[in-house]
Scaffold this motif. Structure first.
Motif, PDB file in Angstrom:
ATOM      1  N   GLN A 168       0.844  -1.191   0.000  1.00 56.04           N
ATOM      2  CA  GLN A 168       0.000   0.000   0.000  1.00 56.04           C
ATOM      3  C   GLN A 168       0.884   1.248   0.000  1.00 56.04           C
ATOM      4  O   GLN A 168       1.966   1.244   0.605  1.00 56.04           O
ATOM      5  CB  GLN A 168      -0.896   0.012   1.246  1.00 56.04           C
ATOM      6  N   TYR A 169       0.404   2.291  -0.652  1.00 59.71           N
ATOM      7  CA  TYR A 169       1.187   3.517  -0.785  1.00 59.71           C
ATOM      8  C   TYR A 169       0.401   4.742  -0.347  1.00 59.71           C
ATOM      9  O   TYR A 169      -0.820   4.814  -0.533  1.00 59.71           O
ATOM     10  CB  TYR A 169       1.593   3.751  -2.246  1.00 59.71           C
ATOM     11  N   MET A 170       1.130   5.711   0.213  1.00 62.12           N
ATOM     12  CA  MET A 170       0.632   7.081   0.365  1.00 62.12           C
ATOM     13  C   MET A 170       1.820   7.976   0.026  1.00 62.12           C
ATOM     14  O   MET A 170       2.820   8.008   0.728  1.00 62.12           O
ATOM     15  CB  MET A 170       0.150   7.342   1.793  1.00 62.12           C
ATOM     16  N   ILE A 171       1.706   8.666  -1.093  1.00 64.42           N
ATOM     17  CA  ILE A 171       2.787   9.511  -1.579  1.00 64.42           C
ATOM     18  C   ILE A 171       2.274  10.944  -1.612  1.00 64.42           C
ATOM     19  O   ILE A 171       1.383  11.270  -2.396  1.00 64.42           O
ATOM     20  CB  ILE A 171       3.236   9.068  -2.987  1.00 64.42           C
ATOM     21  N   ALA A 172       2.806  11.784  -0.728  1.00 59.49           N
ATOM     22  CA  ALA A 172       2.376  13.183  -0.645  1.00 59.49           C
ATOM     23  C   ALA A 172       3.450  14.068  -1.258  1.00 59.49           C
ATOM     24  O   ALA A 172       4.580  14.118  -0.780  1.00 59.49           O
ATOM     25  CB  ALA A 172       2.128  13.576   0.804  1.00 59.49           C
ATOM     26  N   VAL A 173       3.087  14.749  -2.321  1.00 60.42           N
ATOM     27  CA  VAL A 173       4.031  15.602  -3.042  1.00 60.42           C
ATOM     28  C   VAL A 173       3.885  17.032  -2.559  1.00 60.42           C
ATOM     29  O   VAL A 173       2.769  17.539  -2.387  1.00 60.42           O
ATOM     30  CB  VAL A 173       3.780  15.499  -4.563  1.00 60.42           C
ATOM     31  N   ASN A 174       4.997  17.696  -2.352  1.00 62.65           N
ATOM     32  CA  ASN A 174       4.980  19.040  -1.777  1.00 62.65           C
ATOM     33  C   ASN A 174       4.664  20.117  -2.800  1.00 62.65           C
ATOM     34  O   ASN A 174       3.974  21.086  -2.497  1.00 62.65           O
ATOM     35  CB  ASN A 174       6.329  19.338  -1.124  1.00 62.65           C
ATOM     36  N   ARG A 217      -5.145  19.534   1.915  1.00 64.63           N
ATOM     37  CA  ARG A 217      -4.482  20.800   2.191  1.00 64.63           C
ATOM     38  C   ARG A 217      -3.535  20.607   3.377  1.00 64.63           C
ATOM     39  O   ARG A 217      -3.969  20.443   4.514  1.00 64.63           O
ATOM     40  CB  ARG A 217      -5.505  21.892   2.497  1.00 64.63           C
ATOM     41  N   GLY A 218      -2.245  20.599   3.093  1.00 64.69           N
ATOM     42  CA  GLY A 218      -1.254  20.493   4.149  1.00 64.69           C
ATOM     43  C   GLY A 218      -0.771  19.075   4.386  1.00 64.69           C
ATOM     44  O   GLY A 218      -1.499  18.096   4.174  1.00 64.69           O
TER      45      GLY A 218
END
Length: 299
Positions: A168-174, A217-218
């Motif tokens: 499983q993935y969670m990729i948060a791009v800035n 958001r954030g």
């Protein structure tokens, strides 16, 4: 324990050089070029050996430099596999970046077939990771464990081929700018997202494509989303794997690691992403993966 196959990967697995050397993983590096604001171009190789090199790379991106990457070509694969065959390797399990991002696995198979003409006993099992960075690295680490247990190449390929769909993935791009440049989001979305502080959440589809699956958001909300997903797809305890990677966002990665440790009782591994995939994600990103019993349903 007798090792029944040779383990090999391209550099998009984002494993540290010290780990690769310690565990005798055969490694072939991709290259990148950086163009600074004055038009000066510098060529680099994805084989960093010191943490400061990662920091320097992202510092260059932050000052406006532009990084380009290219796929690992036929000649590089041919040279890599020929060297392994000459060293006496027979069965080789080799991991590549996702076919949803690059046709590298096809190039690897072609080069391996040509090497086999000269070395008939040489066999390459090219595994399409259907991922990149630590998603690919997680498969390499699983294959390493099986190699050291004395499993065969066939057993290992069967295991990691199933594992691909249980990560499983969670990729948060800035910064949406890098995704816009790669065609992942529109210019309008990128401008609006940057103004509003929107963090796109990405995951790999079952076809190995990187897709935007949510927007928050954030970074704190991104972390909350990761914990919620971990609730729905709990990490398995056997061969426990929770791994965080960041693009020079140490404080944020440490914050997510603490949240996960409090929730699961397991301390995640944390590492920094290499320059090839980092070129496409940009600085300030944080991603986490874990192995679940259920298959991934994104995409």
């Amino acid at each position: 324990m007798e090792k029944k196959f040779t383990l090999s990967t391209d550099s998009t697995c984002d494993l540290y050089a010290s780990f690769v050397k310690e565990h005798d993983i055969k490694f072939v590096s991709l290259c990148y070029t950086i163009e600074d604001s004055k038009g000066n171009i510098t060529e680099g190789t994805d084989n960093f050996t010191d943490y400061s090199q990662y920091k320097d790379f992202y510092a260059q991106l932050r000052t406006g430099s532009f990084s380009r990457t290219s796929m690992l070509n036929y000649e590089s694969h041919l040279s890599h596999f020929t060297r392994l065959a000459e060293e006496g390797a027979e069965d080789v399990v080799h991991f590549t970046i996702s076919s949803g991002l690059s046709p590298t696995v096809d190039v690897a198979n072609k080069a391996a077939a040509d090497v086999k003409k000269k070395f008939p006993g040489f066999n390459v099992y090219a595994v399409d990771s259907l991922a990149a960075t630590i998603g690919q690295g997680a498969l390499v680490r699983a294959a390493l464990r099986m190699r050291d247990e004395g499993r065969t190449a066939e057993e290992t390929v069967a295991y990691v081929s199933d594992l691909r769909f249980r990560i499983q993935y969670m990729i948060a791009v800035n910064d949406l700018y890098y995704l816009k440049r790669g065609g992942r989001v529109s210019s309008m979305t990128a401008i609006a997202g940057t103004v509003l502080g929107i963090k796109p959440i990405l995951s790999f589809t079952r076809e190995g494509k990187l897709e935007v699956v949510d927007k928050v958001r954030g970074m704190k909300r991104a972390f909350a989303l990761a914990l919620d997903k971990m609730e729905r797809f709990p990490p398995v305890k056997e061969n426990e794997l929770i791994w965080i990677v960041h693009t020079d966002a140490e404080a944020e990665a440490a914050e997510l690691a603490d949240l996960i440790e409090r929730k699961t009782g397991f301390k995640p591994d944390v590492s920094i992403m290499g320059p090839v995939i980092g070129s496409h994600v940009g600085p300030g990103a944080v991603a986490v993966l874990w192995k679940s019993a259920e298959e991934r349903s994104d995409g």
